[in-house]
Design an enzyme around this catalytic site. Structure first.
Site, mmCIF file in Angstrom:
data_model
loop_
_atom_site.group_PDB
_atom_site.id
_atom_site.type_symbol
_atom_site.label_atom_id
_atom_site.label_comp_id
_atom_site.label_asym_id
_atom_site.label_seq_id
_atom_site.Cartn_x
_atom_site.Cartn_y
_atom_site.Cartn_z
ATOM 1 N N SER A 42 12.577 -38.242 28.951
ATOM 2 C CA SER A 42 12.450 -39.542 28.306
ATOM 3 C C SER A 42 13.817 -40.076 27.879
ATOM 4 C CB SER A 42 11.476 -39.426 27.149
ATOM 5 O OG SER A 42 10.893 -40.669 26.900
ATOM 6 N N LYS B 135 17.217 -40.344 30.205
ATOM 7 C CA LYS B 135 18.183 -41.435 30.377
ATOM 8 C C LYS B 135 19.578 -40.840 30.173
ATOM 9 C CE LYS B 135 15.011 -44.350 27.579
ATOM 10 N NZ LYS B 135 13.930 -44.806 28.386
ATOM 11 N N TRP C 271 4.250 -46.761 31.253
ATOM 12 C CA TRP C 271 5.319 -47.336 30.423
ATOM 13 C C TRP C 271 6.698 -47.054 31.050
ATOM 14 C CZ3 TRP C 271 5.873 -50.882 26.928
ATOM 15 C CH2 TRP C 271 6.872 -50.835 25.951
ATOM 16 N N HIS D 78 2.956 -38.840 29.538
ATOM 17 C CA HIS D 78 4.357 -38.676 29.176
ATOM 18 C C HIS D 78 4.592 -37.294 28.559
ATOM 19 C CE1 HIS D 78 8.188 -40.526 28.223
ATOM 20 N NE2 HIS D 78 8.108 -40.112 26.975
HETATM 21 C C1 GTR Z 1 9.639 -44.582 23.835
HETATM 22 C C2 GTR Z 1 10.643 -45.455 24.524
HETATM 23 C C3 GTR Z 1 10.943 -44.899 25.870
HETATM 24 C C4 GTR Z 1 11.143 -43.398 25.879
HETATM 25 C C5 GTR Z 1 10.324 -42.662 24.851
HETATM 26 C C6 GTR Z 1 10.785 -41.242 24.503
HETATM 27 O O1 GTR Z 1 9.233 -45.071 22.632
HETATM 28 O O2 GTR Z 1 10.107 -46.740 24.623
HETATM 29 O O3 GTR Z 1 12.048 -45.585 26.436
HETATM 30 O O4 GTR Z 1 12.475 -43.082 25.767
HETATM 31 O O5 GTR Z 1 10.232 -43.333 23.668
HETATM 32 O O6 GTR Z 1 11.974 -40.957 24.414
HETATM 33 O O7 GTR Z 1 9.894 -40.422 24.309
#
Ligand code: GTR
Length: 422
Positions: A261, A265, A352, A403
């Site tokens: 996540s 990045k 997402w 996720h």
């Molecule tokens: C979310 C965000 C994502 C992702 C995520 C995470 O809220 O919108 O870009 O990075 O968090 O890091 O779990």
């Protein structure tokens, strides 16, 4: 996988046509991953301001990584390395992740705990502190390293950027954690190290004063294009690599950087800034990670820069709603890592993060791998759900579920890493 009886008989009768026949099987629309229509409908109902409908993705043209700013085409690895790569790197620094400071600092490491007989004697675990000094000021962050005890020679390693929590040595020894499964790495012949992002730069809007960025700036506020948290966390991964370089049982030319996540990045950007990383693994990284910004599917530039203003430098937020005007897109992050390895993983329910946009980035970076004389994934359509695709320097999988990062993802990633690092 669904098999078409007619195609299979073609394969039997004409072995020379096998590749064509196989390709048409895997490109059959019923086997290619697509977002579950019920989920699309549900998410659309829940969050009307975000797009989850494929047909509503704007048409876009991606910037061509192989065309330089002066309009000339990059024709050789030399032209890429000498000028074009630097142009793209500068654009990402100035427009997306921010520029790291060039202030001189010194770095040293302190061992705070050790267990030489971890996991039935197969590994040594150490808790370490990285200490950064500028003049008489210092900043430190902890990390944990595990090395193989009985390897025949130097081993590859994985540095995991943990965006969720810190796992102290004692905790790692006591219970296994699917988010950073230490014993699995050891069993598969990899050393590993990990640190927690917030120990380096607090993961909150108003955490600047306590982080490494403020330390470097001696408390001055960041200017618009200065580095932000993602870059700071990636910088810390490089400092952990500095430490691994001093360890004889690790082959520092075979170190991957990984993250999930926001950590995913970070792992991509870490490998852009530091060419010592042999592979970047980005898991469910989405917007600002592997997913193409221009698709504006799921999370958008507007949403991410307003919810997490500390992640990206100010200019990125100016592209909210104007993604098509960005001078770069995320396929070029993958291109910057070429010809090294890149692994991207998506999850079926994590719309997402835009699985399709994450996969499309790899394919759009393929011409750069090719120009550098390397193979990478070029197949335009996604693999079926639950399948992995690997080709040369790049790999991808999309698994069922939401996720997250777990042992299934790690196992598939290590299968890919084995092809490049073993
Ligand atoms: C979310 C965000 C994502 C992702 C995520 C995470 O809220 O919108 O870009 O990075 O968090 O890091 O779990």
């Amino acid at each position: 996988m669904q098999r078409h009886p007619l195609l299979l008989s073609v394969v039997f009768i004409l072995p020379a046509m096998m590749f064509t026949a196989r390709a048409s099987i895997s490109q059959d629309a019923s086997t290619v991953w697509q977002a579950n229509p019920d989920l699309v409908e549900k998410l659309t109902r829940q969050r009307r301001e975000f797009n989850y409908v494929e047909s509503k993705v704007p048409t876009y043209t991606l910037p061509d990584p192989l065309v330089s700013r002066d309009g000339s085409r990059v024709r050789s690895p030399k032209e890429w390395n000498d000028s074009r790569r630097g142009e793209i790197l500068d654009l990402f620094r100035d427009q997306v992740y921010g520029r790291r400071p060039d202030t001189e600092y010194s770095l040293r490491f302190e061992q705070t705990a050790e267990e030489t007989q971890a996991f039935d004697g197969s590994a040594t675990g150490r808790e370490m502190k990285a200490i950064i000094e500028i003049g008489d000021r210092s900043f430190s962050f902890p990390f944990v390293v595990f090395l193989l005890n009985n390897a025949p020679g130097p081993t590859p390693a994985v540095i995991h950027i943990n965006n969720r929590y810190f796992v102290p040595l004692a905790t790692a020894l006591e219970k296994s954690d699917p988010f950073w499964p230490v014993e699995m790495f050891i069993d598969r012949g990899y050393a590993t190290a990990s640190f927690h992002t917030s120990h380096v730069d607090p993961d909150k809007k108003d955490g600047y004063a306590e982080g490494i960025r403020s330390f470097f700036a001696d408390g001055d506020p960041p200017d618009d294009t200065a580095w932000r948290s993602l870059s700071a966390w990636g910088w810390a991964a490089s400092r952990v690599l500095d430490h691994l370089e001093t360890i004889d049982s690790i082959d520092a030319s075979r170190v991957a950087v990984s993250g999930h996540s926001r950590g995913g990045k970070t792992s991509l950007w870490a490998a852009c800034e530091d060419e010592r990383f042999a592979i970047a693994y980005s898991n469910n990284s989405g917007c600002g990670g592997a997913a193409l910004s221009r698709r504006a599917y799921g999370e958008t530039v507007e949403r991410i820069t307003s919810s997490f203003p500390h992640w990206f430098c100010k200019p990125f937020s100016d592209f909210a709603g104007r993604e098509h005007e960005l001078p770069v897109d995320q396929h070029e992050v993958i291109a910057l890592i070429a010809p090294r390895g890149v692994y991207v993983a998506s999850a079926d329910e994590d719309l997402w993060a835009d699985p399709k946009g994450e996969y499309a980035s790899i394919v759009a970076a393929a011409p750069v791998f090719e120009r550098l004389g390397k193979q990478s994934i070029q197949t335009p359509v996604m693999p079926p759900l639950g399948q992995q695709r690997m080709d040369g320097q790049t790999g991808y999988h999309i698994r069922s579920g939401g996720h997250g990062l777990g042992e299934l993802d790690w196992g598939l990633f290590l299968d890919f890493a084995d092809t490049l690092l073993k």
